[in-house]
Design a protein around this motif. Structure first.
Motif, PDB file in Angstrom:
ATOM      1  N   LEU A 156      -3.547   9.560   1.242  1.00  0.00           N
ATOM      2  CA  LEU A 156      -2.430   9.080   2.058  1.00  0.00           C
ATOM      3  C   LEU A 156      -2.045  10.121   3.102  1.00  0.00           C
ATOM      4  O   LEU A 156      -1.878   9.805   4.290  1.00  0.00           O
ATOM      5  N   TRP A 214       3.119   4.658   4.690  1.00  0.00           N
ATOM      6  CA  TRP A 214       2.647   3.749   3.635  1.00  0.00           C
ATOM      7  C   TRP A 214       1.163   3.461   3.830  1.00  0.00           C
ATOM      8  O   TRP A 214       0.669   3.354   4.965  1.00  0.00           O
ATOM      9  N   GLY A 215       0.435   3.340   2.721  1.00  0.00           N
ATOM     10  CA  GLY A 215      -0.980   2.989   2.802  1.00  0.00           C
ATOM     11  C   GLY A 215      -1.406   2.166   1.608  1.00  0.00           C
ATOM     12  O   GLY A 215      -1.003   2.442   0.471  1.00  0.00           O
ATOM     13  N   ALA A 216      -2.221   1.139   1.860  1.00  0.00           N
ATOM     14  CA  ALA A 216      -2.781   0.294   0.800  1.00  0.00           C
ATOM     15  C   ALA A 216      -4.300   0.340   0.860  1.00  0.00           C
ATOM     16  O   ALA A 216      -4.877   0.498   1.936  1.00  0.00           O
ATOM     17  N   TYR A 217      -4.949   0.214  -0.299  1.00  0.00           N
ATOM     18  CA  TYR A 217      -6.418   0.246  -0.405  1.00  0.00           C
ATOM     19  C   TYR A 217      -6.985   1.499   0.268  1.00  0.00           C
ATOM     20  O   TYR A 217      -7.997   1.445   0.958  1.00  0.00           O
ATOM     21  N   GLN A 223      -8.532  -0.856   4.061  1.00  0.00           N
ATOM     22  CA  GLN A 223      -7.369   0.036   4.135  1.00  0.00           C
ATOM     23  C   GLN A 223      -6.395  -0.418   5.218  1.00  0.00           C
ATOM     24  O   GLN A 223      -6.778  -0.788   6.321  1.00  0.00           O
ATOM     25  N   ARG A 241       2.289  -6.272   2.372  1.00  0.00           N
ATOM     26  CA  ARG A 241       1.863  -6.059   0.991  1.00  0.00           C
ATOM     27  C   ARG A 241       1.702  -7.390   0.256  1.00  0.00           C
ATOM     28  O   ARG A 241       0.734  -7.600  -0.482  1.00  0.00           O
ATOM     29  N   VAL A 251      -3.425  -5.089  -5.428  1.00  0.00           N
ATOM     30  CA  VAL A 251      -3.179  -4.114  -4.369  1.00  0.00           C
ATOM     31  C   VAL A 251      -2.817  -2.791  -5.013  1.00  0.00           C
ATOM     32  O   VAL A 251      -2.109  -2.747  -6.021  1.00  0.00           O
ATOM     33  N   ASP A 253      -1.130   0.748  -3.608  1.00  0.00           N
ATOM     34  CA  ASP A 253      -0.514   1.335  -2.428  1.00  0.00           C
ATOM     35  C   ASP A 253       0.311   2.544  -2.805  1.00  0.00           C
ATOM     36  O   ASP A 253       0.723   2.705  -3.947  1.00  0.00           O
ATOM     37  N   THR A 254       0.530   3.381  -1.820  1.00  0.00           N
ATOM     38  CA  THR A 254       1.250   4.632  -1.993  1.00  0.00           C
ATOM     39  C   THR A 254       2.073   4.868  -0.741  1.00  0.00           C
ATOM     40  O   THR A 254       1.644   4.478   0.344  1.00  0.00           O
ATOM     41  N   TYR A 255       3.251   5.498  -0.887  1.00  0.00           N
ATOM     42  CA  TYR A 255       3.999   5.812   0.325  1.00  0.00           C
ATOM     43  C   TYR A 255       4.754   7.122   0.171  1.00  0.00           C
ATOM     44  O   TYR A 255       5.030   7.581  -0.936  1.00  0.00           O
ATOM     45  N   GLY A 275       1.382   3.366  -6.009  1.00  0.00           N
ATOM     46  CA  GLY A 275       0.950   1.996  -6.109  1.00  0.00           C
ATOM     47  C   GLY A 275       1.200   1.212  -7.388  1.00  0.00           C
ATOM     48  O   GLY A 275       2.124   1.454  -8.085  1.00  0.00           O
TER      49      GLY A 275
END
Length: 279
Positions: A156, A214-217, A223, A241, A251, A253-255, A275
């Motif tokens: 991230l 924020w980021g997913a995958y 991504q 999301r 999913v 995800d992390t932020y 996530g």
């Protein structure tokens, strides 16, 4: 008196967040030591997680030199609606059921085969594999080695091009479940794991000027990244999301949340939360 069995060799291997490029040289060496990989089967909607693990093995191992055995994952209750005590009880029961299933399979493998567990990210961050293998070792003699992996926390930060800690300051790691009760400007930047509900929305009134990354995958072809002032972008992130979860069936995800004042962030340090893959 029955002869004592030699310990089964087990490798717990961090494989990063989905990209073969995340797999370290040390992890590749550990992969090559394994004869069979045990992978949790979490149902059709999460088949992609099994497929990515298979692709990583195929990228570094010769055909016919390994097997992948999927293990049906025990049912887990609705964590979001449990209080802290019920949540812990539910997780402990889930871990025990997993350990029992893994022990049965490992006990039935041919003698001398080395077992591998492919851990998403790094085994040290919000993953249950080490604990579960420790529980298996109460039933069977095991010799375990752990290999670190690239975590979602690191990916991230790299994808957004940010630094998580203030100069000489600590990093605090917690979960979405604890975010609202624990958050304070004094924490500095906060990175959040296991937050399927995006509880940072509850901070908008208290701290609308927080910056969210924020980021997913992370690390996968699909991504998705978003960043901006929390009050301005959180509704978009919630919508994105939800759409991604509907499209893919899962999913991760992390932020990270950073205070408005760079001086405050530098003085206070960083907190990390991530996530919804669960422990």
């Amino acid at each position: 008196m029955a002869a004592q069995r030699n310990p089964r060799e087990v490798r717990i291997i961090g494989i990063g967040t989905g990209s073969p490029a995340h797999v370290t040289g040390q992890a590749i060496d550990a992969l090559r030591e394994c004869d069979v990989f045990l992978v949790a089967d979490k149902g059709e909607v999460k088949d992609e997680l099994v497929a990515v693990r298979r692709l990583i093995c195929e990228a570094f191992l010769d055909e016919g030199t390994f097997r992948i055995v999927t293990v049906t994952d025990p049912e887990r209750g609705p964590d979001a609606h449990r209080d802290r005590a019920a949540y812990r009880t539910g997780v402990d029961a889930w871990h025990a059921a997993r350990a029992e299933r893994y022990a049965e399979i490992i006990d039935g493998l041919p003698a001398g085969e080395t077992v591998g567990f492919l851990v998403w990210g790094d085994p040290a961050f919000y993953d249950s594999t080490i604990r579960i293998v420790d529980a298996v070792a109460q039933r069977l003699p095991l010799r375990v080695r752990v290999t670190a992996g690239l975590s979602a926390i690191q990916v991230l930060a790299a994808e957004h091009g940010i630094v998580l800690n203030g100069i000489g300051q600590p990093v605090h790691i917690t979960t979405g479940r604890r975010l609202v009760d624990e958050w304070s400007p004094a924490l500095g930047t906060v990175v959040v794991m296991l937050d399927a509900s995006l509880r940072c929305r509850e901070l908008v009134e208290r701290a609308p000027d927080l910056t969210i990354h924020w980021g997913a995958y992370l690390g996968l072809p699909q991504q998705v990244l978003r960043a901006g002032r929390l009050a301005d972008v959180i509704d978009e992130i919630v919508g994105v999301r939800a759409r991604l979860r509907q499209e893919h069936g899962w999913v991760m995800d992390t932020y990270a949340l950073t205070p408005a004042s760079p001086l405050d962030a530098q003085d206070a340090g960083v907190a990390v939360l991530v996530g919804d893959h669960g422990e």
